[in-house]
Write an enzyme that holds these catalytic residues in place. Sequence first.
Site, short mmCIF file in Angstrom:
data_model
loop_
_atom_site.label_atom_id
_atom_site.label_comp_id
_atom_site.label_asym_id
_atom_site.label_seq_id
_atom_site.Cartn_x
_atom_site.Cartn_y
_atom_site.Cartn_z
CD GLN A 75 1.32 0.00 2.40
OE1 GLN A 75 1.86 -0.71 3.24
NE2 GLN A 75 0.50 0.99 2.75
CB SER A 76 8.90 0.30 1.10
OG SER A 76 10.13 -0.27 1.49
#
Length: 331
Positions: A75-76
Amino acid sequence: MQLGHLPRLALAVRPTPLQDAPRLSAYLGGPRVLIKRDDLTGLAMGGNKARKLEFLLGEAKARDADVIITVGAPQSNHARMTAAAARIYGWEAILVLGGERPEEIQGNLLLDRLFGAEVRLIETTDEYVLTGVVEDLARELVRKGRRPYVIPRGGSTGLGAAAYLEAGMEALTQLNGLGVRPDAIVHASTSGGTQAGLLTAMKWARAGASVVGISAGPPKETVVRRVTGIVRDLGVVLSTDWQVPPEDVVVYDDYVGEGYGIPTPETIEAIRVVARTEGILLDPVYTGKAMAGLIDLGRRGVFTRDQTVLFWHTGGQPALFAHARRLLTPE
Ligand SMILES: *Cc1c(COP(=O)(O)O)cnc(C)c1O
């Protein structure tokens, strides 16, 4: 302080708004809270990485790179913004994402797909392993005659932090205009570039505001070590000899809970409070934890009722959708 000599590509809408948060302040009973809206940097749903990427991709262009590689969690936010920024300037992006294979393609991972980035999901969070994967990939590309530019996790290099030195000065100008002198700046801190830049800005301008990093995952000592290292690297970029002793870097790791990417009940509470008082969305990985920290530090008297705190909103909202189930837990 001169940044004009650094190559740069336009990506962020600047200055971002700086808003008073009177209903949130009243709800908390103090300190007075203002919010710096770096969730509104405009690049692909916004966030702090847009500022750093201006300088990082400026260097990539100056070096005539033809493909951009970066690394992060599934989920960067940084990976998502890198994927978008690369497209703006005609590059392909390869994202090396380390962590658990998600059940559903949601949030930032969904957006990575929309930007057509090449996603390589590696089921490990071991930094050493991931760095190895990135290095092997870069070497393989070079062998094929390509010119990769590798951006480390979070874009947190001395060059990336230059953007937050500038952002700190931007906020001080806005605060001056409002006649406000904050006692502290509170923000989510992980790879350390944001904190290194803001800390350098406050010291350089002798602004008197402490910079308080709330860790979204790593232990305090890790974040402090990253911040001091990046301040030094920022000094190299700007040909000065900036140093901060580790004891001058304020980091709290009390609000991490089970770990990076896992919101605590207090994180979810903070998201609800800010949504319902100010109509502003925080995120479950970074800014929700940072606000939970601000609220708790107020309750513990670390921030007093009559003080003023600037909460630096670093973005991250796409991850809300990847955490829908937790965010729907009964109140
Ligand atoms: C990356 C990120 C941070 C942390 O910033 P660092 O410079 O990596 O410490 C905070 N908030 C959000 C939303 C981020 O994406």
